[in-house]
Design a protein around this motif. Structure first.
Motif, PDB file in Angstrom:
ATOM      1  N   UNK A  98       5.822   0.556 -11.447  1.00  0.00           N
ATOM      2  CA  UNK A  98       4.432   0.115 -11.231  1.00  0.00           C
ATOM      3  C   UNK A  98       4.254  -0.794 -10.019  1.00  0.00           C
ATOM      4  N   UNK A  99       5.347  -1.345  -9.513  1.00  0.00           N
ATOM      5  CA  UNK A  99       5.263  -2.265  -8.372  1.00  0.00           C
ATOM      6  C   UNK A  99       5.339  -1.544  -7.030  1.00  0.00           C
ATOM      7  N   UNK A 100       5.578  -0.225  -7.048  1.00  0.00           N
ATOM      8  CA  UNK A 100       5.796   0.505  -5.800  1.00  0.00           C
ATOM      9  C   UNK A 100       4.480   1.018  -5.234  1.00  0.00           C
ATOM     10  N   UNK A 101       4.278   0.780  -3.940  1.00  0.00           N
ATOM     11  CA  UNK A 101       3.127   1.321  -3.218  1.00  0.00           C
ATOM     12  C   UNK A 101       3.653   2.425  -2.311  1.00  0.00           C
ATOM     13  N   UNK A 102       3.411   3.676  -2.746  1.00  0.00           N
ATOM     14  CA  UNK A 102       3.957   4.828  -2.046  1.00  0.00           C
ATOM     15  C   UNK A 102       3.157   5.160  -0.793  1.00  0.00           C
ATOM     16  N   UNK A 103       3.808   5.877   0.103  1.00  0.00           N
ATOM     17  CA  UNK A 103       3.195   6.330   1.360  1.00  0.00           C
ATOM     18  C   UNK A 103       2.556   5.170   2.109  1.00  0.00           C
ATOM     19  N   UNK A 104       3.241   4.035   2.083  1.00  0.00           N
ATOM     20  CA  UNK A 104       2.704   2.836   2.737  1.00  0.00           C
ATOM     21  C   UNK A 104       3.823   2.084   3.454  1.00  0.00           C
ATOM     22  N   UNK A 105       4.197   2.547   4.639  1.00  0.00           N
ATOM     23  CA  UNK A 105       5.249   1.859   5.395  1.00  0.00           C
ATOM     24  C   UNK A 105       4.757   0.525   5.949  1.00  0.00           C
TER      25      UNK A 105
END
Length: 487
Positions: A98-105
């Motif tokens: 739940x802490x991961x923000x994907x496609x967001x370098x």
């Protein structure tokens, strides 16, 4: 005007290092953290490398997190998909996803001195963080070969770490550039399907037997029902691997491994001419030791040609070797490794006084305890310079680094400070000790040029000792080696 979102800890990357850091943060009660992931899924190197035959070179029961033992590995050496699945399940089990923000370098990370915070910029906005963890790994930036005419090739061209599964290799003429750890795995996997395979070898590597085997249902059940047996086997593997490391630190001992590798070559390659082309002229261990049972047999097949030189030029219809002969090809695959010593995330990080990490490391990458960098407060690099291994599981090195970072964060908060960084003299002493010990190893004295060495010729990649030595030196945070500034 609203203030940007703030996190206690920002982690960049969701491979093993990022997931492990997140798990440990949750275990000490820190839930105010975020993981920025450039891709649409977690996994790091095990998400990126999906070429045929991809697997780990370290035994499965050693290549797992200590806090997440897995008794159900299918093979002695696990394939890529299984490792990736293990990491995803571990992240879910410990509440990390739940802490991961994907496609967001993270495009920019800048230390702000007045607020003692990191200011982060992504394609979706900005935020701040008290601590920044760069868990981007060393095997995330593929190195394409610098070969004239590469862009002119008329067929598909791709790197093994960016395998194009839409390309059907059946019946195709395939040229492979490079004979490192990736090629040793994918060449045997594709050889039976292609019409012809031409392999361009700049330098042969030492190869030792892999001796892989599946774990029986009974063995897996025993590991599952008797956890102490699983732990004992893991400890056996750990001790065995440390014994193997002696050949790197004491090159004379490495001659024993050289005999094993030579016997392996003689046993599998009967053609004297081919065997000569596959025999290295440097000490075993100087370059990464390759582990395979099927690499040599694949090279002896009638549809395979080994060219004992790097590619000299690529044409629209094929690849030319140093001998001036063009070998026709329909597909070109580059197994040419990664930019290991360049640290791809370094150009995106600005520390105190706005200095880029890539400028600080322009000659060679150095860090205190392989983890923190003077001039870059509240910043942790996992894995960092001189934390790689040539003999065992790098996950145990990451575990020690994560404990160091956790100790630093807790110390800073107990001290009521705003910024923490290593004392320059402490970092210099650590690096000097690493270099002193490194000077005696085969990586420096073995007579080769490897990807372990940076542009200065320094080995900024590997740790020149055992894992227990690294754990004793790094896992425990030492306040006297740091300075704390109050915001």
């Amino acid at each position: 005007m609203t203030s940007p979102l703030h996190y206690r800890v920002a982690i960049v990357g969701s491979g093993f290092a990022g997931v492990l850091m997140a798990i440990r943060l949750r275990q000490i009660g820190v839930t105010d953290f975020v993981i920025f992931e450039k891709a649409a899924d977690l996994g790091g190197v095990w998400r990126e490398n999906r070429y045929p035959g991809c697997a780990c070179d370290v035994e499965s029961h050693l290549y797992e997190l200590t806090l997440a033992p897995n008794p159900d590995w299918s093979h002695r050496y696990s394939p890529q998909a299984e490792i990736w699945d293990y990491l995803r399940k571990t992240a879910e089990r410990f509440g990390v996803t739940p802490h991961i923000r994907y496609a967001e370098p993270v495009e920019h990370a800048r230390w702000d001195e007045p607020t003692s915070r990191w200011q982060l910029t992504t394609p979706k906005g900005t935020c701040t963080a008290s601590h920044l963890v760069a868990a981007t790994g060393a095997l995330s930036d593929p190195r394409m070969p610098d070969v004239p005419g590469l862009d002119s090739f008329g067929g598909p061209v791709f790197h093994s770490a960016r395998w194009d599964h839409s390309v059907d290799l059946a019946g195709k003429r395939v040229a492979v550039l490079g004979t490192g750890a990736s090629a040793v795995q994918f060449v045997p996997a594709i050889q039976p399907r292609v019409s012809h395979l031409t392999i361009f070898q700049r330098t042969p590597g030492w190869v030792v037997p892999r001796e892989d085997h599946p774990w029986s249902p009974r063995a897996r059940a025993m590991f599952r029902r008797v956890p102490v047996l699983h732990r004992a086997y893991r400890e056996f593997l750990r001790l065995k691997r440390e014994a193997m490391g002696i050949s790197f630190w004491y090159p004379r001992v490495g001659r024993v491994v050289g005999l094993l590798a030579s016997q392996h070559l003689r046993r599998q390659v009967h053609d004297p001419a081919l065997r000569k082309r596959l025999t290295p002229d440097f000490a075993v261990g100087c370059k990464r030791i390759l582990v395979s049972d099927d690499w040599y047999p694949a090279l002896t097949r009638p549809n395979v040609e080994l060219v004992a030189s790097a590619a000299a030029r690529v044409t629209p219809t094929g690849v030319m070797g140093a001998d001036g002969i063009e070998r026709p090809a329909d597909v070109l695959i580059c197994g040419t490794g990664f930019r290991v010593t360049d640290f791809p995330f370094a150009p995106h990080v600005r520390g105190r006084d706005g200095r880029l990490l890539s400028d600080t490391w322009v000659e060679t990458a150095t860090a205190h305890a392989g983890t923190t960098v003077a001039g870059f407060p509240n910043f942790f690099v996992i894995p960092g310079p001189n934390t790689g291994l040539g003999h065992s599981s790098v996950l145990m090195m990451m575990e020690a680094q994560v404990e160091h970072a956790i100790g630093a964060i807790q110390h800073l908060e107990r001290a009521g400070g705003g910024a923490l960084e290593p004392r320059p003299e402490a970092q210099a002493a650590f690096v000097a000790d690493v270099d002193r010990r490194m000077a005696k190893t085969v990586w420096v004295t073995g007579g080769c040029k490897s990807w372990y060495l940076d542009r200065t010729g320094r080995n900024s990649t590997l740790w020149p000792g055992t894992i227990p030595q690294f754990e004793r030196r790094v896992a425990r945070f030492r306040p006297e080696e740091y300075r704390v500034a109050h915001a």
